[in-house]
Design a protein around this motif. Structure first.
Motif, PDB file in Angstrom:
ATOM      1  N   VAL A 296       0.842  -1.199   0.000  1.00 46.14           N
ATOM      2  CA  VAL A 296       0.000   0.000   0.000  1.00 46.14           C
ATOM      3  C   VAL A 296       0.874   1.244   0.000  1.00 46.14           C
ATOM      4  O   VAL A 296       0.620   2.202  -0.744  1.00 46.14           O
ATOM      5  CB  VAL A 296      -0.944  -0.008   1.217  1.00 46.14           C
ATOM      6  CG1 VAL A 296      -1.753   1.281   1.282  1.00 46.14           C
ATOM      7  CG2 VAL A 296      -1.868  -1.217   1.169  1.00 46.14           C
ATOM      8  N   ALA A 299       2.184   1.956  -3.477  1.00 47.83           N
ATOM      9  CA  ALA A 299       1.167   2.495  -4.374  1.00 47.83           C
ATOM     10  C   ALA A 299       0.893   3.969  -4.076  1.00 47.83           C
ATOM     11  O   ALA A 299       0.721   4.788  -4.994  1.00 47.83           O
ATOM     12  CB  ALA A 299      -0.117   1.680  -4.254  1.00 47.83           C
ATOM     13  N   LEU A 300       0.853   4.314  -2.798  1.00 49.55           N
ATOM     14  CA  LEU A 300       0.604   5.713  -2.422  1.00 49.55           C
ATOM     15  C   LEU A 300       1.774   6.607  -2.833  1.00 49.55           C
ATOM     16  O   LEU A 300       1.569   7.740  -3.293  1.00 49.55           O
ATOM     17  CB  LEU A 300       0.354   5.817  -0.918  1.00 49.55           C
ATOM     18  CG  LEU A 300      -0.848   5.032  -0.369  1.00 49.55           C
ATOM     19  CD1 LEU A 300      -1.029   5.310   1.110  1.00 49.55           C
ATOM     20  CD2 LEU A 300      -2.122   5.364  -1.134  1.00 49.55           C
ATOM     21  N   GLN A 414      -6.146  -4.128   3.107  1.00 52.14           N
ATOM     22  CA  GLN A 414      -6.037  -2.704   2.821  1.00 52.14           C
ATOM     23  C   GLN A 414      -5.772  -2.446   1.339  1.00 52.14           C
ATOM     24  O   GLN A 414      -6.153  -1.398   0.809  1.00 52.14           O
ATOM     25  CB  GLN A 414      -4.917  -2.107   3.675  1.00 52.14           C
ATOM     26  CG  GLN A 414      -4.907  -0.597   3.721  1.00 52.14           C
ATOM     27  CD  GLN A 414      -3.775  -0.067   4.571  1.00 52.14           C
ATOM     28  OE1 GLN A 414      -2.761  -0.735   4.773  1.00 52.14           O
ATOM     29  NE2 GLN A 414      -3.934   1.141   5.066  1.00 52.14           N
ATOM     30  N   GLU A 415      -5.155  -3.398   0.666  1.00 53.29           N
ATOM     31  CA  GLU A 415      -4.875  -3.235  -0.761  1.00 53.29           C
ATOM     32  C   GLU A 415      -6.149  -2.981  -1.559  1.00 53.29           C
ATOM     33  O   GLU A 415      -6.119  -2.313  -2.601  1.00 53.29           O
ATOM     34  CB  GLU A 415      -4.151  -4.461  -1.304  1.00 53.29           C
ATOM     35  CG  GLU A 415      -2.689  -4.564  -0.925  1.00 53.29           C
ATOM     36  CD  GLU A 415      -2.463  -5.118   0.468  1.00 53.29           C
ATOM     37  OE1 GLU A 415      -1.298  -5.320   0.840  1.00 53.29           O
ATOM     38  OE2 GLU A 415      -3.456  -5.356   1.194  1.00 53.29           O
ATOM     39  N   ILE A 418      -6.907   0.861  -2.022  1.00 48.16           N
ATOM     40  CA  ILE A 418      -5.900   1.785  -2.553  1.00 48.16           C
ATOM     41  C   ILE A 418      -6.519   2.935  -3.346  1.00 48.16           C
ATOM     42  O   ILE A 418      -6.131   4.099  -3.160  1.00 48.16           O
ATOM     43  CB  ILE A 418      -4.853   1.014  -3.382  1.00 48.16           C
ATOM     44  CG1 ILE A 418      -3.944   0.208  -2.430  1.00 48.16           C
ATOM     45  CG2 ILE A 418      -4.017   1.962  -4.244  1.00 48.16           C
ATOM     46  CD1 ILE A 418      -2.942  -0.685  -3.130  1.00 48.16           C
TER      47      ILE A 418
END
Length: 453
Positions: A296, A299-300, A414-415, A418
């Motif tokens: 995550v 990705a952020l 959590q993925e 995203i």
């Protein structure tokens, strides 16, 4: 017994044809505790050897009472000793009778445990350390007895002492951590005195598990993660380098932090580094977004790099349970006015980590995308099934969410959120609006803050 007689007796007992019969006689004494039962004479050589010892010849294939052999040795032989004395002379060791041996072991381990309790007042440890250690010892006396049997009385005492002294030296909440090797050197005189495999290490970990039961419940007992979490809960780090916290977009007035921000690179910080720069770190706009999973975080970071470095939000990844580096950085950020938004997985561990963050930073931390609606958005049909009761411990901090997860019986990750997390970051960067700081309000409208830019 005269030395000459002792030598003659040993000569007779060492007759190779007497060996099997002596073993049977020894086993009979061990089993019965006294001369009882019968033994069989299997060969002429055994009969001759027995006759040389006792003066009585027994036909091969016949039996003789053990008591008869004992009486003949005592009253009719020139040696005037008991059968037990003869066998102990031959074996060079006392006969270990089960009942007596069991009573000896019980007495020894009870004495060992009693001495452990008697030791504590002499160590001069603080009342808090004394209370913790004595409470653990009272609750686990049966384990200490087993330890005394396994390690021996002195080894148990030698392990209890450094554990009690270690509790005396544990850092206060919010204080810098202590390092395991340094702590070991202080309480044992050996930097490896608390290493895995040492009795003191085993007792320390068990005492920490008793002291921090919620931490102990988060991982499989005995696993490396379980031990590491317990040490971390007590403020003990293995060393200054091996634990780290992953970061992006930290702010601060030092040349290093300014250069790091200008280059827009992610950076792991160890305890060693945080000890040097922890007093200077800030969160951009006094807000830090904290995630559980490195995927995550990656990705952020990829998303926010579209903005100029001056507008990069502060991102932190704990990589699962909070270690001492995570705590050190988050403590530093909060102490300098930051508000934390924490988001993690929708499973037992994820909710418990989130609950830890909220409890550690009351008023300065909020859940990020951890509502029932977020869980439903993140849930996939291939979600991992949860054991019944898996999220019960998290119900205190997240009652509605825990109930929903329990009802569905599936974990979500959590993925799956995203895209929503990215939208939150964009709104924060472009509009200065944070996510909710209080979760879902009773009217269903999340309370948000606008940050002055």
């Amino acid at each position: 017994m005269h030395p000459d007689l002792r030598r003659d007796l040993l000569t007779l007992l060492r007759n190779k044809h007497f060996a099997r019969l002596l073993d049977d006689l020894h086993a009979s004494l061990v089993r019965n505790g006294e001369p009882k039962g019968r033994v069989i004479i299997q060969s002429r050589d055994e009969a001759d050897a027995l006759q040389d010892l006792t003066g009585k010849w027994i036909e091969p294939g016949r039996t003789i009472a053990v008591r008869d052999i004992d009486l003949r040795l005592r009253e009719q032989s020139i040696f005037h000793c008991s059968l037990a004395e003869a066998i102990e002379l031959h074996r060079g060791a006392p006969i270990a009778r089960p009942k007596e041996e069991r009573e000896r072991r019980i007495a020894s381990r009870e004495r060992a445990v009693r001495r452990c309790f008697e030791l504590l007042p002499s160590l001069g440890i603080s009342p808090e350390a004394y209370s913790r250690v004595i409470g653990w010892m009272h609750a686990t006396e049966s384990e200490l007895r087993a330890d005394a049997t396994r390690w021996g009385e002195q080894a148990l005492l030698d392990a209890i002492r450094p554990v009690a002294l270690a509790f005396h030296r544990l850092p206060a909440s919010g204080a810098p951590p202590v390092y395991l090797a340094e702590l070991a050197n202080q309480v044992t005189g050996d930097a490896h005195g608390l290493d895995a495999g040492r009795p003191a290490h085993a007792l320390l970990i068990r005492a920490l598990a008793f002291t921090f039961p919620e931490t102990a419940a988060r991982e499989d007992r005995g696993s490396a993660a379980w031990k590491l979490n317990l040490l971390s809960a007590a403020g003990i780090a293995r060393d200054p380098i091996s634990v780290r916290v992953d970061t992006f977009g930290l702010d601060g007035a030092t040349p290093y932090l300014r250069e790091l921000r200008r280059e827009g690179v992610d950076r792991p910080f160890t305890l060693n580094t945080l000890a040097e720069i922890g007093g200077d770190v800030r969160a951009w706009r006094n807000v830090a977004f904290v995630v559980e999973n490195p995927t995550v975080l990656a990705a952020l970071i990829e998303h926010v790099r579209q903005f100029v470095p001056e507008n990069h939000p502060t991102l932190v990844c704990t990589n699962g349970n909070l270690n001492l580096a995570d705590k050190a950085l988050l403590d530093a950020l909060v102490q300098r006015g930051a508000h934390l938004f924490y988001g993690g997985d929708f499973d037992a561990k994820g909710l418990e980590i989130a609950a830890q963050v909220l409890a550690r930073y009351p008023g300065a931390a909020s859940p990020w995308r951890m509502t029932v609606e977020d869980y439903r958005d993140a849930l996939r049909t291939e979600g991992r099934a949860l054991e019944p009761g898996a999220v019960d411990r998290a119900a205190r901090a997240f009652p509605a969410l825990a109930a929903e997860i329990a009802a569905r019986g599936q974990a979500a990750h959590q993925e799956g959120l995203i895209p929503a997390l990215i939208r939150d970051l964009s709104r924060f960067v472009l509009e200065g609006v944070t996510p909710s700081t209080e979760g879902d309000r009773p009217d269903g409208l999340p309370e948000q803050r606008r940050i002055s830019r």
